[in-house]
Design an enzyme around this catalytic site. Structure first.
Site, mmCIF file in Angstrom:
data_model
loop_
_atom_site.group_PDB
_atom_site.id
_atom_site.type_symbol
_atom_site.label_atom_id
_atom_site.label_comp_id
_atom_site.label_asym_id
_atom_site.label_seq_id
_atom_site.Cartn_x
_atom_site.Cartn_y
_atom_site.Cartn_z
ATOM 1 N N HIS A 242 0.399 -0.431 -5.559
ATOM 2 C CA HIS A 242 0.034 -1.740 -5.802
ATOM 3 C C HIS A 242 1.663 -2.410 -6.043
ATOM 4 O O HIS A 242 1.901 -3.387 -5.483
ATOM 5 C CB HIS A 242 -0.468 -2.034 -7.217
ATOM 6 C CG HIS A 242 -2.089 -1.682 -6.830
ATOM 7 N ND1 HIS A 242 -3.077 -2.701 -6.881
ATOM 8 C CD2 HIS A 242 -2.628 -0.622 -6.782
ATOM 9 C CE1 HIS A 242 -4.233 -2.049 -6.805
ATOM 10 N NE2 HIS A 242 -3.955 -0.754 -6.734
ATOM 11 N N ASP B 220 -1.999 -9.715 -8.002
ATOM 12 C CA ASP B 220 -2.869 -8.422 -7.586
ATOM 13 C C ASP B 220 -4.293 -8.677 -7.711
ATOM 14 O O ASP B 220 -4.701 -9.437 -8.955
ATOM 15 C CB ASP B 220 -2.639 -7.239 -8.491
ATOM 16 C CG ASP B 220 -3.199 -6.113 -7.831
ATOM 17 O OD1 ASP B 220 -2.401 -5.340 -7.065
ATOM 18 O OD2 ASP B 220 -4.375 -5.455 -8.146
ATOM 19 N N THR C 119 -4.074 -4.700 -1.524
ATOM 20 C CA THR C 119 -3.149 -3.802 -1.115
ATOM 21 C C THR C 119 -3.838 -2.615 -0.410
ATOM 22 O O THR C 119 -3.194 -1.415 -0.209
ATOM 23 C CB THR C 119 -2.632 -3.046 -2.493
ATOM 24 O OG1 THR C 119 -3.337 -2.841 -3.396
ATOM 25 C CG2 THR C 119 -1.571 -4.221 -3.125
ATOM 26 N N VAL D 165 11.124 10.203 -2.508
ATOM 27 C CA VAL D 165 12.101 9.776 -1.234
ATOM 28 C C VAL D 165 11.657 8.352 -0.903
ATOM 29 O O VAL D 165 10.654 7.999 -1.370
ATOM 30 C CB VAL D 165 11.583 10.865 -0.477
ATOM 31 C CG1 VAL D 165 11.913 12.537 -0.832
ATOM 32 C CG2 VAL D 165 10.387 10.948 -0.107
ATOM 33 N N GLN E 237 10.008 6.813 1.494
ATOM 34 C CA GLN E 237 8.977 7.157 2.547
ATOM 35 C C GLN E 237 9.342 6.359 3.868
ATOM 36 O O GLN E 237 9.207 7.128 4.945
ATOM 37 C CB GLN E 237 7.697 7.042 2.137
ATOM 38 C CG GLN E 237 6.474 7.631 3.094
ATOM 39 C CD GLN E 237 5.113 7.657 2.564
ATOM 40 O OE1 GLN E 237 5.027 8.511 1.663
ATOM 41 N NE2 GLN E 237 4.363 6.546 2.975
ATOM 42 N N HIS F 245 -2.647 11.055 2.981
ATOM 43 C CA HIS F 245 -3.793 10.940 2.334
ATOM 44 C C HIS F 245 -4.585 9.432 3.004
ATOM 45 O O HIS F 245 -5.285 9.127 2.355
ATOM 46 C CB HIS F 245 -3.530 10.905 0.966
ATOM 47 C CG HIS F 245 -2.736 9.771 0.307
ATOM 48 N ND1 HIS F 245 -1.618 9.298 1.027
ATOM 49 C CD2 HIS F 245 -2.943 8.770 -0.539
ATOM 50 C CE1 HIS F 245 -1.005 8.186 0.332
ATOM 51 N NE2 HIS F 245 -1.640 7.989 -0.843
ATOM 52 N N TRP G 20 -3.184 2.776 1.738
ATOM 53 C CA TRP G 20 -2.792 2.005 2.606
ATOM 54 C C TRP G 20 -1.585 1.448 3.207
ATOM 55 O O TRP G 20 -1.087 1.390 4.111
ATOM 56 C CB TRP G 20 -3.650 0.642 2.533
ATOM 57 C CG TRP G 20 -3.769 -0.465 3.460
ATOM 58 C CD1 TRP G 20 -3.048 -1.540 3.385
ATOM 59 C CD2 TRP G 20 -4.326 -0.036 4.787
ATOM 60 N NE1 TRP G 20 -3.351 -2.125 4.538
ATOM 61 C CE2 TRP G 20 -4.273 -1.445 5.440
ATOM 62 C CE3 TRP G 20 -5.266 0.800 5.469
ATOM 63 C CZ2 TRP G 20 -4.550 -1.455 6.780
ATOM 64 C CZ3 TRP G 20 -5.582 0.840 6.608
ATOM 65 C CH2 TRP G 20 -5.453 -0.335 7.069
ATOM 66 N N GLU H 152 3.061 1.572 6.682
ATOM 67 C CA GLU H 152 4.207 2.251 7.153
ATOM 68 C C GLU H 152 4.194 3.027 8.398
ATOM 69 O O GLU H 152 5.344 2.772 9.101
ATOM 70 C CB GLU H 152 4.933 2.808 5.963
ATOM 71 C CG GLU H 152 5.315 1.852 5.110
ATOM 72 C CD GLU H 152 5.467 2.793 3.522
ATOM 73 O OE1 GLU H 152 5.431 3.938 3.514
ATOM 74 O OE2 GLU H 152 5.279 2.141 2.365
ATOM 75 N N GLN I 41 -9.444 5.674 0.486
ATOM 76 C CA GLN I 41 -8.724 6.281 1.717
ATOM 77 C C GLN I 41 -9.564 6.839 2.723
ATOM 78 O O GLN I 41 -9.079 6.660 3.872
ATOM 79 C CB GLN I 41 -7.852 7.688 1.086
ATOM 80 C CG GLN I 41 -6.753 7.181 -0.006
ATOM 81 C CD GLN I 41 -6.505 8.395 -1.064
ATOM 82 O OE1 GLN I 41 -6.699 9.552 -0.754
ATOM 83 N NE2 GLN I 41 -5.653 7.871 -2.064
HETATM 84 BR BR1 BUP Z 1 5.035 9.691 -3.098
HETATM 85 C C1 BUP Z 1 6.197 8.213 -2.352
HETATM 86 N N1 BUP Z 1 8.444 7.783 -1.763
HETATM 87 O O1 BUP Z 1 7.777 9.717 -2.458
HETATM 88 P P1 BUP Z 1 0.077 4.301 -0.770
HETATM 89 C C2 BUP Z 1 5.636 7.132 -2.429
HETATM 90 N N2 BUP Z 1 6.254 6.364 -1.656
HETATM 91 O O2 BUP Z 1 8.387 5.728 -0.950
HETATM 92 P P2 BUP Z 1 -0.623 5.660 -3.204
HETATM 93 C C3 BUP Z 1 7.879 6.384 -1.515
HETATM 94 O O3 BUP Z 1 4.765 4.617 -2.282
HETATM 95 P P3 BUP Z 1 -3.073 4.585 -3.478
HETATM 96 C C4 BUP Z 1 7.492 8.711 -2.237
HETATM 97 O O4 BUP Z 1 6.210 4.551 1.051
HETATM 98 C C5 BUP Z 1 4.132 3.725 -0.025
HETATM 99 O O5 BUP Z 1 4.682 2.511 0.038
HETATM 100 C C6 BUP Z 1 5.112 4.758 0.069
HETATM 101 O O6 BUP Z 1 1.461 3.886 -1.566
HETATM 102 C C7 BUP Z 1 5.967 4.786 -1.422
HETATM 103 O O7 BUP Z 1 -0.347 5.471 -1.772
HETATM 104 C C8 BUP Z 1 3.920 3.873 -1.610
HETATM 105 O O8 BUP Z 1 0.532 4.839 0.516
HETATM 106 C C9 BUP Z 1 2.513 4.699 -2.098
HETATM 107 O O9 BUP Z 1 -0.833 3.199 -0.700
HETATM 108 O O10 BUP Z 1 -1.495 4.626 -3.848
HETATM 109 O O11 BUP Z 1 0.517 5.566 -4.063
HETATM 110 O O12 BUP Z 1 -1.190 6.926 -3.465
HETATM 111 O O13 BUP Z 1 -3.741 5.548 -4.223
HETATM 112 O O14 BUP Z 1 -3.396 3.102 -4.356
HETATM 113 O O15 BUP Z 1 -3.340 4.110 -2.082
#
Ligand code: BUP
Length: 454
Positions: free
Chosen positions: A18, A113, A136, A335, A337, A352, A355, A360, A377
């Site tokens: 989020h 949000d 989101t 990291v 990502q 996983h 979103w 990305e 997911q």
């Molecule tokens: Br882990 C990780 N670096 O190491 P999602 C995540 N991210 O930049 P989530 C990093 O966090 P939900 C890391 O690029 C994305 O912008 C990634 O969001 C960044 O998954 C964000 O992909 C993660 O939506 O959320 O956190 O599991 O369960 O709400 O989908």
């Protein structure tokens, strides 16, 4: 009031999934001549959130931070810490009113949000300013949130889903397999469901619903949602994605990755909140090793990073690490990502399907092998497959089943094929068009800025 520089307040809630899109939107608005205030609820659940906020404000000194101390919330039951934070923020949000009524310059727009949409709508009405929600998740999953009460009612009428394989969605949107819908969705006593029912009514009251998606990627869903046939009087859906990444203090220092051939490395991450079981991690190791593919694997040992104390060697078999050390890299911790996905050596993404990760990958043209776990997911994984950005390993059903290494090996080989890269590059081009001047997503952002000046 300077009519040419609107002042926009941005209010994310809990979890990186989020926070990241809100920070991205904040940075985008700031570079488009807006004054931006980000409301940062404290304390955060994860260390990643507080670290990200600190580095964001350090590198974006033109964006204001409004620290918002939450009222203590001590749930009596065992509850997901991120849900507990949604509730803590909801319980405290009324305290924002005095803080926002005196800002300088005065606020012109509020973007929040969806998990706090109803409370934020009340504040914005009092302040006589437009309100938007930023979604989101995918437009597809949003369609389920939008007609939540109707779906819950239909489900109850059908005996709570007994013998039902698909959930019908109004207005001819394709039905969704029941197995793709998180079970708490239909349980009115669950926090997840309670948060949706409390906030979905405001989807008809806000000025617009911003979604981090783009028209080409989810055109049919966006069109039907905007026809008013899913929910009457639903506010306009405004696709604003893929949101641009913002500037970071430093580039990733990954010499190993820099030395790999173009498009040869599979990136593996299950997001910020998903930890696979140790048995499953070990099978994933078997699959990776047998596939012969190069890999960069971000490992997570527990849901909330503050508790993630184990070393890589305590989680994965040391002999696996030794055998694969020349063609794979395993890392723990945060990291950047999107910077990794943008790296020329990355040719696939085992994800996983959170979103943000999907958007990305779309922005960088990286094919996804979808291994969804929970929440939105699975629905997102279907969207990925339909858009041609990758494939969904449907039989790998979330947390319950142990997927064997041989099956993983096969799917990894498939996703790293060249033809997937070609399709993903097409998605990347469409994503870039959406963001260009005159593209749908850019127009939507400009529309919000213009409306904020009135
Ligand atoms: Br882990 C990780 N670096 O190491 P999602 C995540 N991210 O930049 P989530 C990093 O966090 P939900 C890391 O690029 C994305 O912008 C990634 O969001 C960044 O998954 C964000 O992909 C993660 O939506 O959320 O956190 O599991 O369960 O709400 O989908």
């Amino acid at each position: 009031l300077d009519q040419t520089t609107p002042h926009i307040a941005i209010f994310p809630t809990a979890g990186m999934g989020h926070l990241m899109p809100f920070l991205r939107l904040a940075a985008m608005l700031a570079t488009r001549n807006c004054t931006v205030t980000v409301i940062a609820a404290k304390p955060t659940v994860s260390a990643a959130e507080s670290d990200q906020l600190s580095s964001f404000f350090a590198t974006h000194q033109n964006i204001k931070c409004l620290e918002f101390q939450l009222l203590p919330y001590n749930p009596t039951t065992d509850i997901d810490p991120f849900f507990a934070q949604f509730i803590a923020i909801s319980n405290s949000v009324h305290l924002l009113h005095p803080l926002l009524s005196n800002t300088s310059p005065p606020l012109s727009t509020f973007i929040a949000d969806f998990t706090i949409a109803s409370s934020v709508c009340k504040i914005a009405t009092d302040l006589s300013i437009p309100t938007y929600v930023l979604i989101t998740t995918s437009a597809r999953f949003f369609s389920l949130l939008a007609c939540h009460s109707q779906l819950v009612e239909n489900n109850a009428k059908k005996g709570g889903g007994e013998g039902v394989d698909y959930i019908e969605i109004p207005a001819g949107l394709p039905p969704v397999p029941l197995s793709s819908i998180p079970p708490p969705f239909f349980n009115p006593n669950h926090y997840f469901s309670a948060i949706i029912s409390a906030n979905a009514p405001s989807f008809t009251k806000v000025n617009g619903i911003l979604v981090n998606t783009f028209d080409w990627f989810e055109s049919a869903t966006i069109e039907v949602l905007n026809s008013g046939r899913v929910v009457r009087d639903l506010a306009p859906i405004l696709p604003v994605g893929p949101l641009e990444s913002f500037k970071f203090g430093h580039a990733p220092n990954l010499p190993w990755l820099d030395n790999q051939p173009a498009k040869s490395v599979l990136f593996i991450s299950f997001g910020s909140r998903t930890a696979l079981s140790k048995d499953q991690l070990s099978e994933l190791g078997v699959g990776l090793e047998k596939s012969g593919c190069k890999f960069l694997w971000i490992l997570k040992g527990s849901k909330v990073d503050k508790q993630d104390k184990e070393e890589i060697e305590e989680i994965l078999d040391e002999s696996f690490l030794e055998r694969t050390k020349n063609r794979g890299m395993v890392m723990k911790g945060w990291v950047n990502q999107e910077q990794i996905l943008a790296h020329p050596a990355i040719g696939g993404f085992l994800s996983h399907c959170g979103w943000n990760s999907v958007m990305e990958a779309a922005r960088q043209g990286v094919p996804i092998l979808a291994w969804p776990q929970h929440g939105d997911q699975r629905v997102n994984a279907q969207v990925v497959e339909n858009a041609g950005l990758g494939s969904w390993a449907r039989d790998w059903i979330g947390e319950k089943i142990l997927v064997k290494g041989e099956e993983i090996e096969e799917k990894i080989r498939e996703i790293m094929r060249l033809e997937n890269l070609a399709k993903a590059s097409e998605v990347r081009e469409k994503a870039r068009h959406a963001r260009e001047i005159g593209g749908n997503s850019e127009q939507a952002i400009q529309g919000i800025i213009e409306a904020s000046k009135q």
